[in-house]
Design an enzyme around this catalytic site. Structure first.
Site, mmCIF file in Angstrom:
data_model
loop_
_atom_site.group_PDB
_atom_site.id
_atom_site.type_symbol
_atom_site.label_atom_id
_atom_site.label_comp_id
_atom_site.label_asym_id
_atom_site.label_seq_id
_atom_site.Cartn_x
_atom_site.Cartn_y
_atom_site.Cartn_z
ATOM 1 N N SER A 99 0.800 -1.221 0.000
ATOM 2 C CA SER A 99 0.000 0.000 0.000
ATOM 3 C C SER A 99 0.829 1.265 0.000
ATOM 4 O O SER A 99 0.299 2.356 -0.224
ATOM 5 C CB SER A 99 -0.904 0.019 1.223
ATOM 6 O OG SER A 99 -1.630 -1.189 1.283
ATOM 7 N N HIS A 133 -15.005 -0.256 3.608
ATOM 8 C CA HIS A 133 -14.847 1.086 4.144
ATOM 9 C C HIS A 133 -16.058 1.964 3.885
ATOM 10 O O HIS A 133 -16.047 3.138 4.248
ATOM 11 C CB HIS A 133 -13.608 1.742 3.501
ATOM 12 C CG HIS A 133 -12.323 1.112 3.916
ATOM 13 N ND1 HIS A 133 -11.698 0.140 3.184
ATOM 14 C CD2 HIS A 133 -11.524 1.316 5.022
ATOM 15 C CE1 HIS A 133 -10.592 -0.231 3.769
ATOM 16 N NE2 HIS A 133 -10.456 0.468 4.911
ATOM 17 N N CYS A 155 -7.747 2.046 1.501
ATOM 18 C CA CYS A 155 -8.818 1.244 0.913
ATOM 19 C C CYS A 155 -8.353 0.675 -0.428
ATOM 20 O O CYS A 155 -8.011 1.391 -1.356
ATOM 21 C CB CYS A 155 -10.066 2.105 0.705
ATOM 22 S SG CYS A 155 -11.394 1.169 -0.064
#
Lengths: 365, 178, 376, 631
Positions: D336, D379, D392
């Site tokens: 991420s 989310h 997310c």
């Protein structure tokens, strides 16, 4: 008796003795200088003792009439051969050759050095007995064989250098004894043929020495190393030399065996050309004095003895000092009187004893 | 032998009056001097400039008037002095040998009883001695020693001054010349 | 020849003497060996006389000082009552006796306080050269003195035995060129090597931590040279040059003034030497290693700084302590972030409750926690 | 007429008369011939000496000098390595090598020597015996690196009176920090080996030289290496020095001042202790590397001289690969932490704007394959800020799909991925930025759109090194200026900054998201530093596909964190790789500690009026969300 003793002392060849002692003293100084800081550092002292012993031996030999000695030659010869053969078996091995037999007090005795005396006497006696101005083939061959037997034994040790020292005695003897020029030519031719054959009989290191004599640069770390270093040492000495104990090549051990075989190189480095001239001059005077004694000898035998001594000495000096400047092959024969070594010094003084012996008897006839 | 030498020889041989000493004083005086040099310095620091062995050497050589004896005597004193110090044996020996020789040789040519000459000779020989020692140390032994000339000059003068009464004391040891 | 010799007799003898001595000298210089035999004769011949004279001189010294003091007292007494004077004189006399006895007594008392076994010796002579830093003492190999033994007084170290003769020994002093001893400073415990220079001052070499060594600090023997037992005073340090890169330390040995009696450390011979050498003085005496320094506050620190560490190691140690002090595991679980500006907890930890924000020891106060520092 | 000679008798009573004198028979002429031969021989000899000593004296003198004069090298000390404040990281230690000259060893000194040097006398005597076969002039090596006590012992006793056999030779030994601190950064020196001697890089070195073999030591080997001096000595035929003739002093190597801040380095090292991974801290304004850590580490001190083969083998076979410099060489999926670059790419290319939202239900299906979000429950509605702050995945699947792989590749490369950063350390790796071209070149296959989806969250073929990540994020944080990372200040002058024309507004939106990660209920609240606007992004990268993971439980996810501070004008950016760290928020405290150390140190340097003590500051209220937006 006392009178006799006094006479015998007075009649000794003092010039000869003085010259010999001076040369030996120069040798002792040089041995001292060359062996500082080495395991040999007491050698000069021992050499001094040998000098004294040599003088005593010389005097002793001068006392016994050389005719008596000549009469005993066969015994000397046979005993000498036996000792030489013994040496081959029980001798002390030094640098790979058996030349020394152990004696009392840890001294070692190099038989081949003393056998020179026997050879000199042998040649003198033989040529006296021939009683002819012209030597026959048989004479030459017989004398040659008699000399060749001990030579072969000594070569077997192996010690080429010392065995070769017998050759000049023989050559001088037959030259003076009456060599026919036809014979000389033939001998020369035969030698020319035999020399290459003899080449194969030589040990490897002996060959190597001869090869390096012809071209020292070929093997600079091996056999040629000695010659190159010796030449450097002598050359670096220059005109006046670097002074006692100042010769760098000698002191820094670049020069191999600077107190025995290469003592003249060490001397040359430390005393320069001047010193060499002095030493060679002394040797020349010494030899001249011996030859003079030969000329004054009472008989043929005495003359031949003196000339034999002169021949051996000349050969030694010539080969040794020539070797130091690369003009002779490295054969490992010492410089008489100067090189360190009891056997060598004693044998030289014994030879001088023979000369004095002849001299003492010059007036008897 | 040069001409000059011959002339010297001609002048020299007026028979020198050899002074004799009792044999014991030959032994005791130098020993005392050396002993003084070694052990008295410790108590009295300001006498360290004194070179009694040298003065003794000069005196005896001068009075005996024989170069050989002077040399030998100087050598003995110097060697004894050497062996009690920590440098090589022979350094003082060589210098003192020469001092003894020079002193004795000089004594052949002048009146050894004249104080002025004694003073001069002592002073010169002191300087010679110090220079000689310096030279031996520097050139023979290879030590790096400084040559302190002014100090040497002063010390030489002091030594020479001390020497005059000292010699007078030593004169008492004389045996009458025969 | 004979006439030649006769004519040049003087010069020949001179030359022979000189040549002989030159040879002697050359032999020594070349081989770097002493003519030990000659020296033994000389020393043995002279020392008895020296001893005798020394004892006589001590006696006369006493008498002399007594005389001087008597005269002083007499002149003083002219202004004082005659009856008391007699007592005074006696008193003074006794005091004088005490003063001379003092030195020996101090030495004796000192010898009893130190662990090493010692032998008292008297100095009987100095070297003959003007700058030789050697002395002779009246104990020799006959008394069990051997080469390399330490020589000390109650004031500090004197030197070591360079060679032991039967009746006397030669001692090289601390100031002799080439003399080396291991030393440690009293306060900062800096180790170094003391070197004699041939002058009155010695120098310090191989100073472990030159920054820490302070001026006027006392030096003691460290025992690491295995010659001097640990703990004898040596002298005070004088820092003669100090910059970031260059240091120069000089030391004036304390024990060399007015040397009279000394102690030779004989005990501490570590292990017997197997082959007794031909001459008894040939032994080399090696002391056992000094005991490790008592565990003190600086011991662990010294260990960490140890042999061959860099700043990185020291910094790491500091941060580790910081973390420990704040209960912070680096990179660990979330929690209050550590404060790297807190003072490093020192060996003598200050009470933890001390206000953390309070400025301490001139250090900058803890940093303000502002939002991002404003840039100009 | 000649009389017959009497026979020689065997008895000793042989007496006169001798052979009568026969004048004519005596070959006096021949003796004269002999004399001439003799004279010739002597002239021959004299001429030999004349040639050598008079004619060629010069030549032989030179040869003699060449014989006896040797140049012995004096090794130059290597330059020290310092940190930016001049503190010594790598130093030299004067060490001494003790030799025993066996020429003048005396039997009765063996025990004193052994005792003084803390050697076992028996063992020492045994060693001496083993040396017996060698010539006695060859000294015996006794000990290296003497302790103070041993050194003092040797110095005090090696005079002529005591133990003259002892010989000290000084040498220099490289000293590195203990416990492998900075080992990968610094590298190590070691004796040059035969293979290296034959390469052009080391051509000017001699056998026996110590050369830098890794890290700074290698990269700056030439600067650190000094010029050896030499001592001219007179030697004997065995090469023993007898006298010194002249000396040329060695020129020591230059000291090297690094940009590394030892405080930060230490804090990072301490944080990584016991973990595998890497920390890279850069100053994004200049590209200076403030700290560079890779763990596990090794002790470079063991390499000095020659490393013990068993130890070397242990290092090579260790499954944790301690020799591997993870900071430059670990090419791993960024996870991420790639999202800020994705976000910037999306904003810059205009495929989304700040109002773009995606509804996350915990997963989505793309091209027939299901892709999950790391949050099971989803989310909910997600905008860019929330997508970055809470990481997310579904949002970025959508963004990635819109961008396409080549756009992603373009911006990834802009950020510095896929290329070497050019740091002044050897053996940097470049990582992989996948693209259609890349796949065609490598696999001769077309790119499938489905592959783009994993790349969008930093998985798939995309790999980066920790250094690249810090470099990339640092460049974005400074608004699109990438400074080449470097460890030595001067080296920066050569490299111009790389600039990208970015919309500052877009950059701010991404940074704002990263601020949220740490400070606004994001994935890395553990890294929050009260009083400091620390921005960052976590990453949790799978090492392998899910199928492989099922088989090998030991392959745990790598935890990443990249953060910078302060938000407006970043001064430090830190990338942390925590191998097997499971989740990015476990890597975050490591970066936090380093950043804290940076600002604590800064405060220490500029002590401004302390309005509030530190303890109070740490309790200060949080700034409002978004309060510190840029204009």
């Amino acid at each position: 008796m006392i009178l006799l003793l006094r006479r015998s002392i007075r009649d000794l060849d003092w010039t000869l003795i003085l010259l010999a002692v001076i040369i030996t003293t120069l040798g002792i100084v040089q041995i001292y200088s060359a062996t500082l800081d080495t395991v040999w550092r007491n050698a000069w002292w021992k050499q001094f003792v040998w000098l004294i012993a040599g003088l005593v031996l010389m005097y002793a030999i001068a006392q016994v009439d050389y005719h008596t000695l000549l009469g005993r030659v066969p015994i000397f010869y046979i005993v000498g051969l036996l000792v030489l053969i013994t040496t081959l078996f029980i001798g002390t091995r030094v640098f790979g050759s058996r030349r020394w037999i152990p004696l009392f007090f840890g001294f070692h005795f190099q038989v081949s050095e003393f056998f020179k005396l026997v050879i000199i006497l042998l040649v003198a006696r033989y040529l006296t007995e021939v009683k002819s101005q012209r030597l026959s083939w048989f004479d030459l061959l017989k004398l040659g064989t008699l000399v060749a037997i001990p030579m072969a034994l000594i070569m077997k040790q192996p010690d080429l250098g010392t065995s070769l020292t017998y050759v000049p005695v023989l050559l001088t003897g037959i030259f003076l004894g009456g060599l026919r020029w036809q014979h000389a030519v033939v001998i020369g031719l035969v030698a020319a043929v035999l020399l290459p054959a003899g080449w194969f009989a030589l040990k490897d290191y002996q060959k190597a020495r001869l090869v390096t004599f012809l071209d020292p640069a070929k093997d600079p770390r091996g056999a040629g190393y000695q010659v190159i270093q010796s030449k450097i040492a002598v050359g670096a000495g220059g005109m006046w030399g670097k002074g006692v104990t100042r010769g760098t090549q000698t002191q820094l051990r670049f020069l191999p065996v600077p107190h025995t075989d290469f003592i003249i190189s060490a001397f040359g480095e430390e005393h320069g050309f001047t010193g060499i001239l002095v030493v060679l001059g002394l040797y020349f005077l010494l030899l001249m004095q011996i030859v003079q004694n030969a000329q004054a000898a009472p008989d043929r035998a005495g003359m031949l003895i003196c000339m034999g001594v002169a021949a051996v000495m000349l050969f030694h000096v010539f080969v040794n000092t020539g070797m130091a400047v690369g003009r002779m092959p490295v054969t490992g024969i010492p410089l008489p009187l100067m090189s360190y070594g009891g056997s060598s010094l004693l044998s030289v003084f014994a030879m001088l004893g023979l000369v004095n012996n002849v001299r003492l008897r010059r007036l008897v006839a | 032998m040069t001409d000059f030498d011959n002339r010297l020889m001609d002048i020299a041989p007026r028979e020198p009056a050899v002074t004799r000493f009792r044999p014991l004083s030959w032994l005791v005086v130098p020993l005392l001097a050396i002993w003084f040099q070694v052990f008295v310095h410790r108590f009295v620091g300001y006498v360290s400039y004194l070179e009694l062995p040298l003065l003794v050497t000069i005196y005896f050589s001068m009075m005996r008037r024989q170069p050989i004896i002077g040399s030998v005597f100087g050598a003995c004193v110097g060697l004894a002095q050497d062996s009690l110090s920590d440098h090589y044996v022979g350094m003082f020996g060589i210098v003192k040998t020469m001092v003894g020789f020079i002193a004795a040789s000089l004594s052949l040519r002048f009146d050894v009883d004249s104080p002025l000459l004694r003073l001069t000779v002592t002073y010169a020989l002191f300087v010679f001695h110090q220079m000689g020692y310096w030279a031996v140390a520097k050139f023979l032994v290879g030590q790096s020693v400084d040559l302190q000339l002014p100090q040497m000059a002063i010390q030489g003068f002091l030594n020479a001054l001390i020497a005059i009464p000292f010699y007078l004391v030593l004169d008492r040891l004389k045996e009458e010349a025969r | 020849m004979e006439s030649f010799l006769a004519r040049f007799r003087h010069i020949t003898v001179l030359l022979l003497l000189l040549m002989a001595q030159l040879l002697l000298l050359a032999y020594q210089v070349k081989t770097n060996q002493e003519v030990r035999l000659i020296r033994i004769w000389a020393v043995t011949a002279v020392t008895p006389l020296a001893r005798a004279v020394e004892s006589v001189s001590v006696y006369w010294n006493n008498v002399f000082t007594t005389l001087v003091r008597q005269r002083e007292v007499l002149s003083e007494n002219e202004r004082l009552k005659g009856e008391v004077s007699k007592l005074r004189i006696e008193n003074q006399y006794l005091q004088g006796e005490l003063a001379t006895a003092d030195r020996a007594k101090v030495l004796l008392a000192f010898a009893q306080t130190i662990p090493s076994k010692t032998k008292a010796a008297r100095i009987i002579g100095s070297g003959t050269g003007s700058n030789a830093r050697v002395v002779y003492v009246d104990r020799g190999s006959a008394d069990g003195i051997a080469r390399n033994m330490a020589v000390v007084t109650s004031k500090g170290i004197v030197g070591k035995v360079a060679s032991a003769y039967p009746t006397a020994s030669l001692v090289t002093l601390v100031t002799q060129q080439g003399f080396v001893a291991g030393v440690v400073s009293q306060v900062s415990r800096v180790q170094a090597i003391l070197r004699g220079t041939g002058s009155d001052l010695c120098t310090l070499d191989y100073v472990r931590n030159p920054f820490a060594l302070q001026d006027k600090e006392w030096l003691y023997t460290s025992g690491e040279d295995r010659v001097f037992p640990k703990g004898f005073p040596v002298g005070q340090v004088r820092v003669t040059k100090k910059s970031n890169t260059e240091f120069e330390f000089k030391v004036q040995p304390v024990a060399l003034d007015h040397l009279e009696e000394v102690l030779i450390v004989v005990e501490g011979i570590h292990g017997a030497i197997p082959d007794p050498a031909p001459a008894p003085s040939q032994e080399v005496v090696i002391l056992p290693p000094p005991p490790p320094a008592p565990a003190s506050a600086e011991a662990p620190a010294a260990g960490a700084e140890g042999f061959g560490s860099t700043d990185a190691d020291r910094l790491r140690e500091k941060y580790r302590k910081l973390g420990e002090a704040q209960g912070h595991t680096y990179g660990g679980s979330p929690g209050r972030p550590p404060d790297f500006n807190k003072a490093v907890p020192s060996a003598q930890p200050k009470p933890a409750s001390a206000a953390p924000g309070k400025p301490e020891e001139g250090k900058p106060p803890a940093a303000p926690k502002e939002p991002a520092p404003v840039k100009p | 007429m000649r009389q017959p000679d009497p026979p020689y008798h065997q008895d000793s009573a042989y007496s006169m008369p001798p052979i009568p004198r026969d004048e004519g028979a005596l070959p006096s002429i021949k003796i004269v011939v002999f004399q001439y031969v003799m004279a010739a021989a002597f002239i021959f000899l004299v001429s030999g000496y004349w040639t050598l000593q008079i004619q060629n004296e010069q030549i032989y003198n030179e040869k003699a000098v060449r014989n006896e004069i040797r140049a012995l090298p004096i090794p130059a000390p290597r330059g020290k390595i310092l940190d930016r404040d001049g503190r010594v990281i790598v130093g030299n230690l004067a060490s001494y090598r003790l030799l025993l000259s066996r020429d003048n060893l005396r039997e009765d000194h063996i025990i004193p020597i052994a005792t003084g040097l803390n050697l076992d006398p028996k063992e020492f005597a045994e060693r001496l015996r083993r040396y017996r076969s060698l010539p006695s002039y060859q000294p015996m090596f006794i000990k290296d690196e003497l302790t103070t006590a041993e050194f003092t012992f040797v110095e005090a006793n090696r005079d002529n009176d005591a133990l003259p056999e002892l010989e000290l030779i000084s040498s220099q030994r490289r000293v590195y920090p203990q416990d492998g601190v900075g080992a990968h950064l610094l590298g190590y020196v070691s004796e040059i080996n035969d293979a290296e001697l034959n390469t052009p890089e080391w051509a000017r070195h001699n056998p026996g030289d110590e050369i830098g073999k890794a890290g700074i030591e290698r990269y700056y080997n030439d600067a650190l290496t000094g010029v050896d001096g030499e001592r001219q000595v007179r030697v004997d035929n065995r090469g023993n020095a007898r006298a010194e003739l002249g000396i040329k002093e060695a020129v020591p190597g230059k000291d090297l001042m690094l940009t590394v801040d030892l405080d930060l380095q230490i804090v990072a090292e301490l944080s990584m202790e016991g973990r595998n991974g890497a920390v890279v801290a850069l100053d994004p304004r200049t590209g200076e590397v403030l700290a560079l850590v890779s763990r596990p580490s090794y002790d470079p001190n063991h390499f000095v001289g020659r490393i013990d083969p068993s130890e070397w083998n242990k290092l090579l076979t260790d499954p944790d690969k301690p020799l591997f410099n993870r900071a430059l060489q670990a090419q791993l999926a960024p996870g991420s932490t790639f999202k800020p670059i994705m976000a910037l790419a999306a904003l810059e290319t205009g495929v989304i704007d700040e109002n773009f939202t995606v509804t996350c239900t915990g997963g989505a299906t793309w091209y027939g394959r299901p892709f999950k979000c790391h949050k099971r429950g989803g989310h909910g509605t997600v905008n860019l800020y929330k997508a970055i702050a809470q990481s997310c995945d579904v949002f970025f699947y959508a963004v990635g799909n819109k961008l396409g792989i080549d756009n992603i590749a373009k911006y990834a490369e802009m950020a510095g991925f896929g290329h070497k950063t050019g740091i002044d350390l050897p053996q940097e790796k470049e990582g992989v930025v996948p693209s259609t071209q890349w796949k065609m070149r490598l696999f001769r296959e077309k790119w499938f759109a489905g592959e783009t989806i994993s790349v969008a969250i930093g998985q798939g073929a995309l790999t980066v090194t920790p250094l690249q990540l810090a470099y990339a994020i640092g460049g974005i944080a400074t608004g699109g200026v990438w400074m080449k990372p470097h460890l030595v200040k001067e080296s920066a002058a050569l490299a111009p900054a790389r600039k990208a024309n970015l919309n500052i507004d877009h950059v701010n939106q991404v940074i704002q998201g990263m601020w949220g990660v740490v400070n606004d209920y994001g994935t890395a609240t553990a890294a929050r530093l009260p009083g400091l606007d620390l921005c960052g992004k976590t990453g949790t990268a799978q090492l392998a596909s899910n199928e492989l993971l099922k088989q090998r439980k030991d392959l745990k996810d790598n935890a990443w964190f990249v953060g910078f501070a302060p938000k407006q004008a970043p001064e430090i950016v830190v990338a942390v790789l925590y191998e097997g760290g499971l989740h990015g928020n476990l890597a975050a405290p490591i970066a936090r500690d380093v950043i804290k150390a940076y600002f604590d140190k800064k405060a220490r340097r500029n002590p401004r009026a302390p309005e509030q003590p530190a303890s109070v500051a740490s309790m200060a209220p949080l700034p409002k969300v978004g309060a510190a937006q840029r204009p």
